[in-house]
Write a protein that holds these residues in place. Sequence first.
Motif, short mmCIF file in Angstrom:
data_model
loop_
_atom_site.label_atom_id
_atom_site.label_comp_id
_atom_site.label_asym_id
_atom_site.label_seq_id
_atom_site.Cartn_x
_atom_site.Cartn_y
_atom_site.Cartn_z
N HIS A 161 -7.30 8.93 -9.07
CA HIS A 161 -8.44 8.09 -8.73
C HIS A 161 -8.92 7.23 -9.89
N TYR A 162 -8.92 7.77 -11.09
CA TYR A 162 -9.42 7.01 -12.23
C TYR A 162 -8.31 6.60 -13.19
N SER A 163 -7.08 6.58 -12.69
CA SER A 163 -5.95 6.13 -13.50
C SER A 163 -5.84 4.61 -13.47
N ALA A 164 -5.19 4.06 -14.49
CA ALA A 164 -4.90 2.63 -14.49
C ALA A 164 -4.10 2.28 -13.24
N GLY A 165 -4.54 1.25 -12.55
CA GLY A 165 -3.87 0.84 -11.33
C GLY A 165 -4.49 1.43 -10.07
N PHE A 166 -5.43 2.36 -10.23
CA PHE A 166 -6.11 2.91 -9.05
C PHE A 166 -7.58 3.19 -9.34
N SER A 167 -8.12 2.45 -10.29
CA SER A 167 -9.56 2.55 -10.55
C SER A 167 -10.31 1.81 -9.45
N ASP A 168 -11.55 2.18 -9.25
CA ASP A 168 -12.37 1.51 -8.24
C ASP A 168 -12.49 0.01 -8.54
N GLU A 169 -12.61 -0.31 -9.83
CA GLU A 169 -12.80 -1.71 -10.22
C GLU A 169 -11.58 -2.56 -9.87
N GLU A 170 -10.40 -2.04 -10.17
CA GLU A 170 -9.18 -2.81 -9.89
C GLU A 170 -8.95 -2.96 -8.39
N ARG A 171 -9.18 -1.91 -7.65
CA ARG A 171 -8.99 -1.96 -6.20
C ARG A 171 -9.96 -2.94 -5.56
N GLN A 172 -11.19 -2.96 -6.06
CA GLN A 172 -12.19 -3.88 -5.52
C GLN A 172 -11.82 -5.33 -5.81
N LYS A 173 -11.23 -5.57 -6.96
CA LYS A 173 -10.81 -6.93 -7.28
C LYS A 173 -9.73 -7.41 -6.31
N LEU A 174 -8.81 -6.53 -5.94
CA LEU A 174 -7.80 -6.92 -4.97
C LEU A 174 -8.43 -7.14 -3.60
N SER A 175 -9.37 -6.29 -3.24
CA SER A 175 -10.08 -6.50 -1.96
C SER A 175 -10.77 -7.86 -1.95
N SER A 176 -11.44 -8.20 -3.05
CA SER A 176 -12.13 -9.48 -3.13
C SER A 176 -11.15 -10.64 -3.06
N PHE A 177 -9.99 -10.47 -3.69
CA PHE A 177 -8.95 -11.49 -3.64
C PHE A 177 -8.52 -11.74 -2.19
N LEU A 178 -8.20 -10.66 -1.47
CA LEU A 178 -7.75 -10.81 -0.08
C LEU A 178 -8.86 -11.37 0.80
N ASP A 179 -10.08 -10.96 0.55
CA ASP A 179 -11.22 -11.45 1.34
C ASP A 179 -11.46 -12.94 1.13
N ALA A 180 -10.92 -13.49 0.06
CA ALA A 180 -11.11 -14.91 -0.23
C ALA A 180 -10.16 -15.80 0.58
N GLY A 181 -9.36 -15.18 1.46
CA GLY A 181 -8.52 -15.97 2.34
C GLY A 181 -7.03 -15.75 2.20
N PHE A 182 -6.66 -14.53 1.79
CA PHE A 182 -5.25 -14.25 1.53
C PHE A 182 -4.80 -12.97 2.24
N THR A 183 -3.48 -12.86 2.45
CA THR A 183 -2.90 -11.80 3.26
C THR A 183 -1.88 -11.00 2.47
N ASP A 184 -2.05 -9.69 2.45
CA ASP A 184 -1.05 -8.76 1.93
C ASP A 184 0.03 -8.64 3.00
N SER A 185 1.16 -9.30 2.80
CA SER A 185 2.15 -9.45 3.86
C SER A 185 2.70 -8.12 4.36
N PHE A 186 2.93 -7.17 3.44
CA PHE A 186 3.47 -5.88 3.86
C PHE A 186 2.48 -5.15 4.76
N ARG A 187 1.22 -5.13 4.38
CA ARG A 187 0.21 -4.45 5.21
C ARG A 187 -0.09 -5.22 6.49
#
Length: 251
Positions: A161-187
Amino acid sequence: MKFISWNVNGLRAVLKKDFLSIFKQQNADFFCIQETKLQEGQVELELPGYNKYWNYADKKGYSGTAIFAKTPAQNVYYGIDNDVFDHEGRVITLEYPDFFLITCYTPNSQAKLKRLEFRLKWEEAFLKYIQTLDSKKPIVLCGDLNVAHENIDLKNWKTNHYSAGFSDEERQKLSSFLDAGFTDSFRYLHPTKTGIYSWWSYRFHARENNAGWRIDYFITSNILQSKIINADILTQIYGSDHCPILLQLKI
């Protein structure tokens, strides 16, 4: 149109592990790599029919990206137009009539998240850069983004949970990125699929036990969702601690 992305963790090393055979077998229109770990002139790479684009880090043997493209780009941009972040060879952008292709090797937050502050500033600058491109034409972004987005994107999510690559901060940044109008193609194509990863530690027999992380992505502008034919993770291919990922678009 077929795209491949692969963090090779050292191009010179993977060239000794059947890279050229894999490259030819995939026959991609665009083959993007991260962590080339070399400087200009340190490797001779013959890829008939492909245009080669390189971005090298200032630091020797570190980071670096490349794109091999069957179609020459109209324009090529290196970095994200930000001097703070443009010395590690992390981004190449190719411009085509209908889209931008970007390959990216996102900074790792490192042990005990000691580079997290740098990483979060990078995320802000990178999103601004991508949004500028997206305002002109759709984007196809690929690479090692060094974050597992959701619990299903890594096997041992509770203990990491608190490792590099799975911190809350990093995950939230990716969420914000996708919410800005982008699609994670695999998901987008596989919203609940589990047990499919793109990176495994070299320790503890992680790949043998499939104790992996999905940290490599193809992300597109939302407007391209209907063009996504296939998005896959090529777990059968070895040679690096990452495996290649694939995107097929009808463009």
